[in-house]
Design a protein around this motif. Structure first.
Motif, PDB file in Angstrom:
ATOM      1  N   LEU A   1       0.830  -1.197   0.000  1.00 43.88           N
ATOM      2  CA  LEU A   1       0.000   0.000   0.000  1.00 43.88           C
ATOM      3  C   LEU A   1       0.868   1.253   0.000  1.00 43.88           C
ATOM      4  CD1 LEU A   1      -2.552  -0.949   2.819  1.00 43.88           C
ATOM      5  CD2 LEU A   1      -2.968  -1.022   0.355  1.00 43.88           C
ATOM      6  N   ARG A   2       0.236   2.394  -0.288  1.00 50.49           N
ATOM      7  CA  ARG A   2       0.934   3.658  -0.135  1.00 50.49           C
ATOM      8  C   ARG A   2       1.308   3.852   1.332  1.00 50.49           C
ATOM      9  NH1 ARG A   2      -1.795   8.845  -1.786  1.00 50.49           N
ATOM     10  NH2 ARG A   2      -3.277   8.102  -0.231  1.00 50.49           N
ATOM     11  N   PRO A   3       2.500   4.390   1.613  1.00 53.54           N
ATOM     12  CA  PRO A   3       2.899   4.571   3.019  1.00 53.54           C
ATOM     13  C   PRO A   3       1.883   5.329   3.851  1.00 53.54           C
ATOM     14  CG  PRO A   3       4.783   4.887   1.586  1.00 53.54           C
ATOM     15  CD  PRO A   3       3.594   4.737   0.682  1.00 53.54           C
ATOM     16  N   MET A   4       1.252   6.368   3.287  1.00 54.99           N
ATOM     17  CA  MET A   4       0.246   7.109   4.045  1.00 54.99           C
ATOM     18  C   MET A   4      -0.955   6.229   4.371  1.00 54.99           C
ATOM     19  SD  MET A   4      -0.613  10.042   5.421  1.00 54.99           S
ATOM     20  CE  MET A   4       0.236  11.397   4.612  1.00 54.99           C
ATOM     21  N   ASP A   5      -1.353   5.366   3.437  1.00 50.98           N
ATOM     22  CA  ASP A   5      -2.486   4.473   3.669  1.00 50.98           C
ATOM     23  C   ASP A   5      -2.155   3.413   4.715  1.00 50.98           C
ATOM     24  OD1 ASP A   5      -3.925   5.857   1.774  1.00 50.98           O
ATOM     25  OD2 ASP A   5      -3.459   4.470   0.143  1.00 50.98           O
ATOM     26  N   ILE A   6      -0.890   3.035   4.789  1.00 51.90           N
ATOM     27  CA  ILE A   6      -0.479   2.054   5.798  1.00 51.90           C
ATOM     28  C   ILE A   6      -0.748   2.609   7.191  1.00 51.90           C
ATOM     29  CG2 ILE A   6       1.526   0.920   6.843  1.00 51.90           C
ATOM     30  CD1 ILE A   6       2.667   0.647   3.998  1.00 51.90           C
ATOM     31  N   ALA A   7      -0.342   3.850   7.421  1.00 52.69           N
ATOM     32  CA  ALA A   7      -0.568   4.454   8.726  1.00 52.69           C
ATOM     33  C   ALA A   7      -2.048   4.458   9.082  1.00 52.69           C
ATOM     34  CB  ALA A   7      -0.011   5.883   8.740  1.00 52.69           C
ATOM     35  N   ALA A   8      -2.896   4.817   8.130  1.00 49.30           N
ATOM     36  CA  ALA A   8      -4.334   4.900   8.390  1.00 49.30           C
ATOM     37  C   ALA A   8      -4.947   3.532   8.624  1.00 49.30           C
ATOM     38  CB  ALA A   8      -5.030   5.597   7.220  1.00 49.30           C
ATOM     39  N   ASN A   9      -4.568   2.534   7.821  1.00 53.68           N
ATOM     40  CA  ASN A   9      -5.191   1.213   7.928  1.00 53.68           C
ATOM     41  C   ASN A   9      -4.750   0.450   9.170  1.00 53.68           C
ATOM     42  OD1 ASN A   9      -6.964   0.716   5.550  1.00 53.68           O
ATOM     43  ND2 ASN A   9      -5.122   1.235   4.414  1.00 53.68           N
ATOM     44  N   VAL A  10      -3.488   0.576   9.546  1.00 59.27           N
ATOM     45  CA  VAL A  10      -3.047  -0.062  10.787  1.00 59.27           C
ATOM     46  C   VAL A  10      -3.707   0.624  11.978  1.00 59.27           C
ATOM     47  CG1 VAL A  10      -1.076  -0.564  12.282  1.00 59.27           C
ATOM     48  CG2 VAL A  10      -0.883  -0.891   9.817  1.00 59.27           C
ATOM     49  N   GLY A  11      -3.782   1.942  11.931  1.00 53.65           N
ATOM     50  CA  GLY A  11      -4.421   2.671  13.017  1.00 53.65           C
ATOM     51  C   GLY A  11      -5.889   2.327  13.171  1.00 53.65           C
ATOM     52  N   ALA A  12      -6.562   2.047  12.045  1.00 48.46           N
ATOM     53  CA  ALA A  12      -7.984   1.705  12.078  1.00 48.46           C
ATOM     54  C   ALA A  12      -8.226   0.241  12.398  1.00 48.46           C
ATOM     55  CB  ALA A  12      -8.623   2.059  10.734  1.00 48.46           C
ATOM     56  N   GLY A  13      -7.159  -0.568  12.464  1.00 45.97           N
ATOM     57  CA  GLY A  13      -7.322  -1.983  12.764  1.00 45.97           C
ATOM     58  C   GLY A  13      -7.633  -2.841  11.557  1.00 45.97           C
ATOM     59  N   VAL A  14      -7.578  -2.268  10.356  1.00 39.66           N
ATOM     60  CA  VAL A  14      -7.825  -3.047   9.139  1.00 39.66           C
ATOM     61  C   VAL A  14      -6.685  -4.024   8.893  1.00 39.66           C
ATOM     62  CG1 VAL A  14      -8.159  -2.899   6.643  1.00 39.66           C
ATOM     63  CG2 VAL A  14      -9.194  -1.187   8.151  1.00 39.66           C
ATOM     64  N   LEU A  15      -5.451  -3.597   9.206  1.00 38.52           N
ATOM     65  CA  LEU A  15      -4.266  -4.434   9.072  1.00 38.52           C
ATOM     66  C   LEU A  15      -3.600  -4.575  10.439  1.00 38.52           C
ATOM     67  CD1 LEU A  15      -2.877  -2.833   5.807  1.00 38.52           C
ATOM     68  CD2 LEU A  15      -3.919  -5.081   6.015  1.00 38.52           C
ATOM     69  N   ASP A  16      -2.914  -5.697  10.631  1.00 44.07           N
ATOM     70  CA  ASP A  16      -2.319  -5.972  11.938  1.00 44.07           C
ATOM     71  C   ASP A  16      -1.061  -5.157  12.186  1.00 44.07           C
ATOM     72  OD1 ASP A  16      -4.207  -8.080  12.521  1.00 44.07           O
ATOM     73  OD2 ASP A  16      -3.116  -9.288  11.051  1.00 44.07           O
ATOM     74  N   MET A  17      -0.217  -5.044  11.156  1.00 46.27           N
ATOM     75  CA  MET A  17       1.075  -4.401  11.304  1.00 46.27           C
ATOM     76  C   MET A  17       1.416  -3.654  10.029  1.00 46.27           C
ATOM     77  SD  MET A  17       3.162  -7.594  12.952  1.00 46.27           S
ATOM     78  CE  MET A  17       4.507  -6.570  13.513  1.00 46.27           C
ATOM     79  N   GLY A  18       2.468  -2.859  10.079  1.00 49.19           N
ATOM     80  CA  GLY A  18       2.886  -2.154   8.882  1.00 49.19           C
ATOM     81  C   GLY A  18       4.257  -1.529   9.041  1.00 49.19           C
ATOM     82  N   ILE A  19       4.858  -1.218   7.917  1.00 51.62           N
ATOM     83  CA  ILE A  19       6.109  -0.469   7.883  1.00 51.62           C
ATOM     84  C   ILE A  19       5.816   0.869   7.223  1.00 51.62           C
ATOM     85  CG2 ILE A  19       8.427  -0.345   6.887  1.00 51.62           C
ATOM     86  CD1 ILE A  19       8.580  -3.380   7.103  1.00 51.62           C
ATOM     87  N   THR A  20       6.047   1.942   7.938  1.00 50.32           N
ATOM     88  CA  THR A  20       5.787   3.275   7.404  1.00 50.32           C
ATOM     89  C   THR A  20       6.707   4.256   8.115  1.00 50.32           C
ATOM     90  OG1 THR A  20       4.026   4.870   6.905  1.00 50.32           O
ATOM     91  CG2 THR A  20       3.935   3.795   9.051  1.00 50.32           C
ATOM     92  N   GLY A  21       6.553   5.534   7.813  1.00 55.00           N
ATOM     93  CA  GLY A  21       7.391   6.551   8.422  1.00 55.00           C
ATOM     94  C   GLY A  21       6.733   7.170   9.644  1.00 55.00           C
ATOM     95  N   GLN A  22       7.546   7.565  10.617  1.00 56.51           N
ATOM     96  CA  GLN A  22       7.005   8.249  11.788  1.00 56.51           C
ATOM     97  C   GLN A  22       6.296   9.534  11.391  1.00 56.51           C
ATOM     98  OE1 GLN A  22      10.880   8.336  13.628  1.00 56.51           O
ATOM     99  NE2 GLN A  22      10.239   6.986  15.284  1.00 56.51           N
ATOM    100  N   ASP A  23       6.819  10.211  10.370  1.00 50.38           N
ATOM    101  CA  ASP A  23       6.163  11.431   9.902  1.00 50.38           C
ATOM    102  C   ASP A  23       4.783  11.138   9.341  1.00 50.38           C
ATOM    103  OD1 ASP A  23       7.421   9.981   7.858  1.00 50.38           O
ATOM    104  OD2 ASP A  23       7.698  11.744   6.592  1.00 50.38           O
ATOM    105  N   LEU A  24       4.641  10.010   8.643  1.00 52.55           N
ATOM    106  CA  LEU A  24       3.353   9.667   8.052  1.00 52.55           C
ATOM    107  C   LEU A  24       2.341   9.263   9.109  1.00 52.55           C
ATOM    108  CD1 LEU A  24       4.625   7.717   4.927  1.00 52.55           C
ATOM    109  CD2 LEU A  24       3.908  10.106   5.093  1.00 52.55           C
ATOM    110  N   LEU A  25       2.815   8.677  10.197  1.00 50.79           N
ATOM    111  CA  LEU A  25       1.910   8.379  11.310  1.00 50.79           C
ATOM    112  C   LEU A  25       1.330   9.670  11.875  1.00 50.79           C
ATOM    113  CD1 LEU A  25       3.912   5.671  13.289  1.00 50.79           C
ATOM    114  CD2 LEU A  25       1.922   5.290  11.845  1.00 50.79           C
ATOM    115  N   THR A  26       2.200  10.656  12.055  1.00 49.60           N
ATOM    116  CA  THR A  26       1.740  11.949  12.565  1.00 49.60           C
ATOM    117  C   THR A  26       0.802  12.622  11.573  1.00 49.60           C
ATOM    118  OG1 THR A  26       3.769  12.261  13.836  1.00 49.60           O
ATOM    119  CG2 THR A  26       2.481  14.232  13.353  1.00 49.60           C
TER     120      THR A  26
END
Length: 287
Positions: free
Chosen positions: A48-73
Motif C-alpha cells: 500500500l501507499r505509506p500514508m495508507d499504511i498508517a491509516a489502515n493499521v491505526g484503524a485496525g484493518v491491518l495488523d502491522m505495517g512499515i511506514t514513516g514516523q512522519d506519516l503516522l503523525t
C-alpha cells in the motif's frame, strides 16, 4: 494469518523489502500484485501507499505495517498504533524555513504568520511543541515557492541538503520540528496468542538483521601480555570469547565490533600485539 503492510513504492519500498527478505520472509509479488503470501511463516504482505499504511493499521484493518514516523503523525493515527521497532532507513528532517534575513528571529517569531506546507498535521504538532499559532496554508507541492509567490511568510517542509531552500532565498529556523525514520508498527487491538508469538518472532528477526548490519565478528590471536589491552579494545556486546591456543602464552579472542570502527580497531589491536586479525560480516543474530 497476520497481515503486514509494506510500502508499495517510493524510498521506503526497497529497504523494507530487503529487510524482510534478509529476515527470512518471502516478500516477492508477481506483476506488482497487491498481496504476497508467505505460507511458511503464516504471514501475508499487503502493498500500500505509506500514508495508507498508517491509516489502515491505526484503524485496525491491518495488523502491522512499515511506514514513516512522519506519516503516522500526518495521518493522525500516532495515538492508535504502537511503534515496535525503528528500522534505520527512510530518515527525514522537517524544518520551518523563512526568508534568509529573518531566520535569526527564531521559531517564536512565526506566531500569527502564514506557513505553507504539505504536512499540516506535523505543523500542528510543532505549534503545540513551541507554543505558537500559525495560519497553515496547505499545498500539494512546490512549497519552496510559496513565500516568493506571496502565499505565505514561511514554510515547513522536509529538508535534505537545503539546496532548494537556498535557491528560493530561504533558510531553516532552529532545530528540526520533527525527525523521522521508518518504523514497524502494530495496531493497539489484542490478537490471538499465536499472532502475538508471530509478532515477537518478526520483531526478533528484524532486530537481529539490523544489529548484524551494524556489527562484524572480529577474531584474532593475542599474546598473554597484551590480553588485557585487547579486551579493553574489543569488549564485545557483553564480553569477548577467549580461548587458549596450543602455542603457550597465546589466546584466540572473538568479539563483535561496530562495522564502522572495524579498521581502527584492527589498527589498535595490531599495535597492542594482536596478530592474525580476521573480520567476518554478519547476516543475522539474536542477542
Amino acid at each position: 494469518m497476520l497481515r503486514l503492510a509494506v510500502p508499495n513504492k517510493g524510498s521506503l519500498n526497497g529497504p523494507a523489502t530487503s529487510l524482510l527478505t534478509e529476515a527470512g520472509y518471502r516478500v516477492h509479488r508477481e506483476n506488482k500484485a497487491l498481496f504476497a503470501t508467505d505460507t511458511d511463516n503464516d504471514l501475508q504482505f499487503v502493498f500500500l501507499r505509506p500514508m495508507d499504511i498508517a491509516a489502515n493499521v491505526g484503524a485496525g484493518v491491518l495488523d502491522m505495517g512499515i511506514t514513516g514516523q512522519d506519516l503516522l503523525t500526518e495521518a493522525g493515527t500516532s495515538g492508535d498504533v504502537s511503534e515496535l521497532l525503528e528500522l534505520g532507513f527512510g530518515h527525514s528532517s522537517f524544518y520551518f524555513a523563512t526568508p534568509s534575513g529573518n531566520a535569526r528571529d527564531g521559531i517564536a517569531a512565526l506566531d500569527g504568520k502564514r506557513v505553507a506546507t504539505s504536512f499540516p498535521q506535523i505543523v500542528e504538532h510543532a505549534e503545540a511543541q513551541h507554543n505558537i499559532k500559525v495560519d497553515t496554508v496547505s499545498l500539494e507541492g512546490a512549497v519552496e515557492t510559496a513565500v516568493e509567490l506571496g502565499l505565505a511568510d514561511a514554510i515547513a517542509d522536509v529538508v535534505e541538503t537545503g539546496a532548494s531552500l537556498r535557491a528560493a532565498g530561504l533558510a531553516t529556523i532552529g532545530e528540526p520540528i520533527m525527525r523521522s525514520q521508518a518504523v514497524l508498527v502494530r495496531g493497539r487491538r489484542s490478537l490471538s496468542d499465536d499472532a502475538e508469538r508471530a509478532i515477537e518472532v518478526l520483531v526478533a528477526r528484524l532486530r537481529g538483521v539490523l544489529i548484524a548490519r551494524r556489527y562484524v565478528m572480529m577474531d584474532y590471536n593475542c599474546p598473554d601480555h597484551a590480553l588485557d589491552a585487547a579486551r579493553a579494545i574489543t569488549p564485545g556486546m557483553e564480553s569477548p570469547t577467549v580461548s587458549r591456543l596450543d602455542e603457550p602464552g597465546w589466546y584466540a579472542v572473538r568479539a563483535m565490533v561496530l562495522r564502522s570502527e572495524s579498521q581502527s580497531v584492527m589498527d589498535r589491536l595490531w599495535n597492542a600485539g594482536a596478530r592474525a586479525i580476521l573480520v567476518t560480516p554478519l547476516e543475522a543474530c539474536r542477542l
